[in-house]
Design a protein around this motif. Structure first.
Motif, PDB file in Angstrom:
ATOM      1  N   HIS A  67       0.824  -1.208   0.000  1.00 53.89           N
ATOM      2  CA  HIS A  67       0.000   0.000   0.000  1.00 53.89           C
ATOM      3  C   HIS A  67       0.865   1.268   0.000  1.00 53.89           C
ATOM      4  O   HIS A  67       0.521   2.265  -0.645  1.00 53.89           O
ATOM      5  N   ALA A  68       1.998   1.229   0.691  1.00 53.81           N
ATOM      6  CA  ALA A  68       2.846   2.413   0.831  1.00 53.81           C
ATOM      7  C   ALA A  68       3.817   2.600  -0.332  1.00 53.81           C
ATOM      8  O   ALA A  68       4.128   3.735  -0.714  1.00 53.81           O
ATOM      9  N   PHE A  69       4.311   1.486  -0.901  1.00 56.88           N
ATOM     10  CA  PHE A  69       5.415   1.575  -1.859  1.00 56.88           C
ATOM     11  C   PHE A  69       5.055   1.290  -3.316  1.00 56.88           C
ATOM     12  O   PHE A  69       5.761   1.742  -4.216  1.00 56.88           O
ATOM     13  N   LEU A  70       4.027   0.499  -3.560  1.00 62.00           N
ATOM     14  CA  LEU A  70       3.871  -0.071  -4.900  1.00 62.00           C
ATOM     15  C   LEU A  70       2.653   0.447  -5.668  1.00 62.00           C
ATOM     16  O   LEU A  70       1.527   0.323  -5.190  1.00 62.00           O
ATOM     17  N   PRO A  71       2.877   1.024  -6.848  1.00 64.75           N
ATOM     18  CA  PRO A  71       1.749   1.231  -7.760  1.00 64.75           C
ATOM     19  C   PRO A  71       1.157  -0.130  -8.108  1.00 64.75           C
ATOM     20  O   PRO A  71       1.898  -1.118  -8.097  1.00 64.75           O
ATOM     21  N   PRO A  72      -0.151  -0.288  -8.363  1.00 63.26           N
ATOM     22  CA  PRO A  72      -1.117   0.799  -8.613  1.00 63.26           C
ATOM     23  C   PRO A  72      -1.904   1.258  -7.388  1.00 63.26           C
ATOM     24  O   PRO A  72      -3.056   1.670  -7.518  1.00 63.26           O
ATOM     25  N   HIS A  73      -1.331   1.165  -6.199  1.00 62.15           N
ATOM     26  CA  HIS A  73      -2.024   1.669  -5.014  1.00 62.15           C
ATOM     27  C   HIS A  73      -2.161   3.188  -5.097  1.00 62.15           C
ATOM     28  O   HIS A  73      -1.309   3.862  -5.692  1.00 62.15           O
ATOM     29  N   PRO A  74      -3.230   3.743  -4.496  1.00 61.20           N
ATOM     30  CA  PRO A  74      -3.530   5.169  -4.688  1.00 61.20           C
ATOM     31  C   PRO A  74      -2.427   6.117  -4.243  1.00 61.20           C
ATOM     32  O   PRO A  74      -2.120   7.081  -4.943  1.00 61.20           O
ATOM     33  N   GLY A  75      -1.815   5.865  -3.055  1.00 61.97           N
ATOM     34  CA  GLY A  75      -0.763   6.753  -2.564  1.00 61.97           C
ATOM     35  C   GLY A  75       0.438   6.810  -3.498  1.00 61.97           C
ATOM     36  O   GLY A  75       0.834   7.901  -3.955  1.00 61.97           O
ATOM     37  N   PRO A  76       1.066   5.667  -3.811  1.00 59.38           N
ATOM     38  CA  PRO A  76       2.220   5.669  -4.720  1.00 59.38           C
ATOM     39  C   PRO A  76       1.909   6.251  -6.094  1.00 59.38           C
ATOM     40  O   PRO A  76       2.724   6.996  -6.655  1.00 59.38           O
ATOM     41  N   ILE A  77       0.744   5.932  -6.649  1.00 59.25           N
ATOM     42  CA  ILE A  77       0.382   6.467  -7.960  1.00 59.25           C
ATOM     43  C   ILE A  77       0.230   7.983  -7.899  1.00 59.25           C
ATOM     44  O   ILE A  77       0.733   8.725  -8.752  1.00 59.25           O
ATOM     45  N   ALA A  78      -0.462   8.466  -6.864  1.00 53.92           N
ATOM     46  CA  ALA A  78      -0.709   9.903  -6.730  1.00 53.92           C
ATOM     47  C   ALA A  78       0.592  10.665  -6.504  1.00 53.92           C
ATOM     48  O   ALA A  78       0.824  11.712  -7.123  1.00 53.92           O
ATOM     49  N   VAL A  79       1.456  10.160  -5.633  1.00 59.61           N
ATOM     50  CA  VAL A  79       2.696  10.875  -5.335  1.00 59.61           C
ATOM     51  C   VAL A  79       3.659  10.828  -6.525  1.00 59.61           C
ATOM     52  O   VAL A  79       4.410  11.774  -6.768  1.00 59.61           O
ATOM     53  N   ALA A  80       3.633   9.739  -7.292  1.00 57.13           N
ATOM     54  CA  ALA A  80       4.443   9.678  -8.511  1.00 57.13           C
ATOM     55  C   ALA A  80       3.998  10.766  -9.485  1.00 57.13           C
ATOM     56  O   ALA A  80       4.836  11.424 -10.130  1.00 57.13           O
ATOM     57  N   ALA A  81       2.685  10.985  -9.567  1.00 59.93           N
ATOM     58  CA  ALA A  81       2.152  12.036 -10.443  1.00 59.93           C
ATOM     59  C   ALA A  81       2.575  13.419  -9.960  1.00 59.93           C
ATOM     60  O   ALA A  81       2.975  14.277 -10.761  1.00 59.93           O
ATOM     61  N   GLU A  82       2.523  13.645  -8.648  1.00 63.91           N
ATOM     62  CA  GLU A  82       2.881  14.959  -8.097  1.00 63.91           C
ATOM     63  C   GLU A  82       4.358  15.287  -8.312  1.00 63.91           C
ATOM     64  O   GLU A  82       4.726  16.428  -8.598  1.00 63.91           O
ATOM     65  N   TYR A  83       5.217  14.281  -8.164  1.00 61.23           N
ATOM     66  CA  TYR A  83       6.662  14.496  -8.333  1.00 61.23           C
ATOM     67  C   TYR A  83       7.114  14.333  -9.788  1.00 61.23           C
ATOM     68  O   TYR A  83       8.289  14.524 -10.082  1.00 61.23           O
ATOM     69  N   HIS A  84       6.185  13.916 -10.671  1.00 61.34           N
ATOM     70  CA  HIS A  84       6.529  13.586 -12.065  1.00 61.34           C
ATOM     71  C   HIS A  84       7.580  12.482 -12.114  1.00 61.34           C
ATOM     72  O   HIS A  84       8.534  12.531 -12.907  1.00 61.34           O
ATOM     73  N   ALA A  85       7.402  11.499 -11.256  1.00 62.97           N
ATOM     74  CA  ALA A  85       8.322  10.353 -11.201  1.00 62.97           C
ATOM     75  C   ALA A  85       7.852   9.270 -12.163  1.00 62.97           C
ATOM     76  O   ALA A  85       6.667   9.184 -12.487  1.00 62.97           O
ATOM     77  N   ASN A  86       8.781   8.443 -12.619  1.00 63.72           N
ATOM     78  CA  ASN A  86       8.479   7.327 -13.512  1.00 63.72           C
ATOM     79  C   ASN A  86       7.821   6.203 -12.702  1.00 63.72           C
ATOM     80  O   ASN A  86       8.435   5.667 -11.784  1.00 63.72           O
ATOM     81  N   VAL A  87       6.583   5.860 -13.037  1.00 63.50           N
ATOM     82  CA  VAL A  87       5.834   4.867 -12.263  1.00 63.50           C
ATOM     83  C   VAL A  87       6.507   3.493 -12.313  1.00 63.50           C
ATOM     84  O   VAL A  87       6.590   2.785 -11.306  1.00 63.50           O
ATOM     85  N   GLY A  88       7.011   3.111 -13.500  1.00 64.75           N
ATOM     86  CA  GLY A  88       7.680   1.813 -13.642  1.00 64.75           C
ATOM     87  C   GLY A  88       8.920   1.707 -12.778  1.00 64.75           C
ATOM     88  O   GLY A  88       9.137   0.695 -12.094  1.00 64.75           O
ATOM     89  N   LEU A  89       9.746   2.766 -12.779  1.00 65.36           N
ATOM     90  CA  LEU A  89      10.956   2.759 -11.943  1.00 65.36           C
ATOM     91  C   LEU A  89      10.587   2.761 -10.465  1.00 65.36           C
ATOM     92  O   LEU A  89      11.229   2.079  -9.662  1.00 65.36           O
ATOM     93  N   MET A  90       9.558   3.522 -10.114  1.00 63.85           N
ATOM     94  CA  MET A  90       9.122   3.550  -8.715  1.00 63.85           C
ATOM     95  C   MET A  90       8.668   2.163  -8.268  1.00 63.85           C
ATOM     96  O   MET A  90       8.948   1.733  -7.143  1.00 63.85           O
ATOM     97  N   LEU A  91       7.965   1.451  -9.140  1.00 63.65           N
ATOM     98  CA  LEU A  91       7.530   0.090  -8.836  1.00 63.65           C
ATOM     99  C   LEU A  91       8.724  -0.835  -8.630  1.00 63.65           C
ATOM    100  O   LEU A  91       8.779  -1.607  -7.664  1.00 63.65           O
ATOM    101  N   LEU A  92       9.713  -0.720  -9.518  1.00 67.19           N
ATOM    102  CA  LEU A  92      10.908  -1.563  -9.437  1.00 67.19           C
ATOM    103  C   LEU A  92      11.677  -1.294  -8.140  1.00 67.19           C
ATOM    104  O   LEU A  92      12.037  -2.220  -7.399  1.00 67.19           O
ATOM    105  N   TYR A  93      11.912  -0.018  -7.860  1.00 68.50           N
ATOM    106  CA  TYR A  93      12.616   0.351  -6.621  1.00 68.50           C
ATOM    107  C   TYR A  93      11.772  -0.009  -5.403  1.00 68.50           C
ATOM    108  O   TYR A  93      12.311  -0.414  -4.352  1.00 68.50           O
TER     109      TYR A  93
END
Length: 444
Positions: free
Chosen positions: A151-177
């Protein structure tokens, strides 16, 4: 003082939600209006700022969020999640039962939201605990740890997806990390800590759980999808987005093939392909009528309405913080500071989480304070900052968090026992998430 105004806003939000029992979305909009006016945003621009924040937040995550809910519901309603859990528990055996629950919860938790994972798996481990004559808390803690980390770290959960959008972070890389960070985190918090908790609050491990949570939709194992296809379906969006992240990391020369790969592995495309794949594997392949499958998808989306509004409300509050210049003020305070942006994001998210209770609202509000600071720092890894924000939003779950009460009641613990188990456990998830993110930052 902008920070004093934000503190007043946070206190007012707490008062409206906890004292006056006002709906969280309504509270967020009221606080956004008041904070905007106190920060000096012109009256004619206040509503526009709130609308921009709400629309901007929901505009990006709506597709992924909705499709993620559908995917999870299709896997759950077909019995796929049940098959994953029971198969792993049977294969691992009694001695390694906690590992089985942890892995099952982590796999299911990637596709299912935190609350859904708990509701779905509690009845299964309730039955296992009765059969093995062990405390449900012994099995419940690994389960909630894995669900919380996902819930805290992995897309497609709402928090990680939303914060990736706010920071303009790469969702795929965020998922991998996020997976790299989550694995050691759940082992420490979900396997090692419960052994220590048994000494700190031994009475918790005598609990048998709440019978009201022990009733679940029953499936005959032979009527559920196979274990392999259930796991593959749950992990399908993860596989697609991970491929996209690897392509980005390697930096292949752009050509038609790579362009197609990037399109397929884009988070939005990956989710729609995953839902279509689940409709086939969990439904049509097993002769389940399309109407039944669409009813599952419809019920999943219907349940999201209020949660989407709350996420939008968090985005609105974030936007007035940005438009009111609070972020710029914070950036000036830390001008010349050598504090890691990863650490700074974690501290802000953790403070908001402790005060507000909602990890999602804390996650969405943090970028408003952090983004201006990031603008002054070169070569910031936005994916790791997003992960640190998620880690901070997991910390210290207590009485102002709905998840806290859900875990307490489902496992049949007293308030003191819930503090000694889940509150500390969630703090370990948050701190370990930060530590492993900082370690990762040293190598990237």
């Amino acid at each position: 003082m902008p920070l004093v105004i934000i503190a007043i806003g946070v206190l007012l939000l707490l008062l409206l939600i906890m004292r006056f029992k006002l709906n969280t979305f309504v509270s967020l909009i009221i606080v956004s209006l008041i904070v905007a006016l106190l920060l000096g945003i012109p009256v004619k621009d206040v509503v526009k700022s709130i609308e921009t924040g709400l629309g901007g937040t929901l505009g990006h995550i709506g597709i992924i969020f909705g499709l993620g809910a559908m995917l999870g519901r299709l896997i759950a309603d077909s019995g796929g999640a049940n098959r994953i859990a029971t198969t792993l528990i049977n294969r691992f055996g009694e001695k390694r039962i906690q590992w089985a629950v942890l892995i099952a919860s982590f796999i299911c938790g990637i596709a299912l939201f935190l609350e859904v994972t708990i509701v779905l798996l509690i009845p299964i481990i309730y039955s296992i605990a009765k059969e093995l004559k062990v405390s449900i808390v012994k099995l419940g803690l690994p389960m909630v740890t894995a669900a919380l980390a996902a819930h805290a770290f992995l897309p497609p959960h709402p928090g990680p997806i939303a914060v990736a959008a706010e920071y303009h972070a790469n969702v795929g890389l965020m998922l991998l990390y996020g997976i790299i960070v989550a694995i050691p985190t759940v082992i420490i918090a979900g396997i090692w800590y419960p052994k220590l908790a048994q000494k700190i609050v031994p009475t918790a491990f005598t609990r048998e759980g709440s019978a009201s949570f022990g009733v679940a939709k029953s499936f005959k194992l032979e009527e559920t999808p196979g274990f392999g296809i259930s796991v593959f379906t749950a992990l399908f969006p993860v596989i697609l987005m991970a491929i996209g992240a690897i392509v980005d990391m390697v930096g292949f020369k752009e050509n038609a093939f790579i362009t197609v790969i990037r399109f397929i592995t884009n988070s939005d495309t990956a989710m729609i392909l995953s839902v279509l794949f689940a409709i086939y594997t969990m439904g049509l392949r097993r002769k389940i009528p399309m109407k039944t499958l669409m009813d599952s998808c419809g019920s999943a989306v219907n349940a999201l309405g209020m949660l989407l509004l709350i996420i939008g409300g968090g985005g609105a509050l974030k936007q007035v913080i940005v438009d009111g210049g609070v972020g710029d003020y914070v950036a000036k305070l830390f001008e010349g500071s050598h504090m890691s942006p990863v650490l700074f994001a974690w501290i802000v998210a953790a403070l908001l989480r402790v005060c507000l209770g909602s990890g999602t609202v804390a996650t969405l509000t943090t970028p408003g304070l952090v983004l201006p600071l990031l603008a002054t720092m070169p070569n910031v890894n936005l994916e790791l900052v997003a992960l640190a924000t998620g880690a901070g939003s997991a910390i210290a779950s207590h009485v102002n968090d709905a998840g806290f009460w859900m875990v307490k009641e489902s496992l049949g613990m007293t308030l003191k026992e819930a503090f000694g188990t889940y509150t500390i456990l969630s703090t370990i998830v948050g701190v370990c998430g930060l530590v492993f993110t900082l370690i990762l930052d040293m190598f990237l």
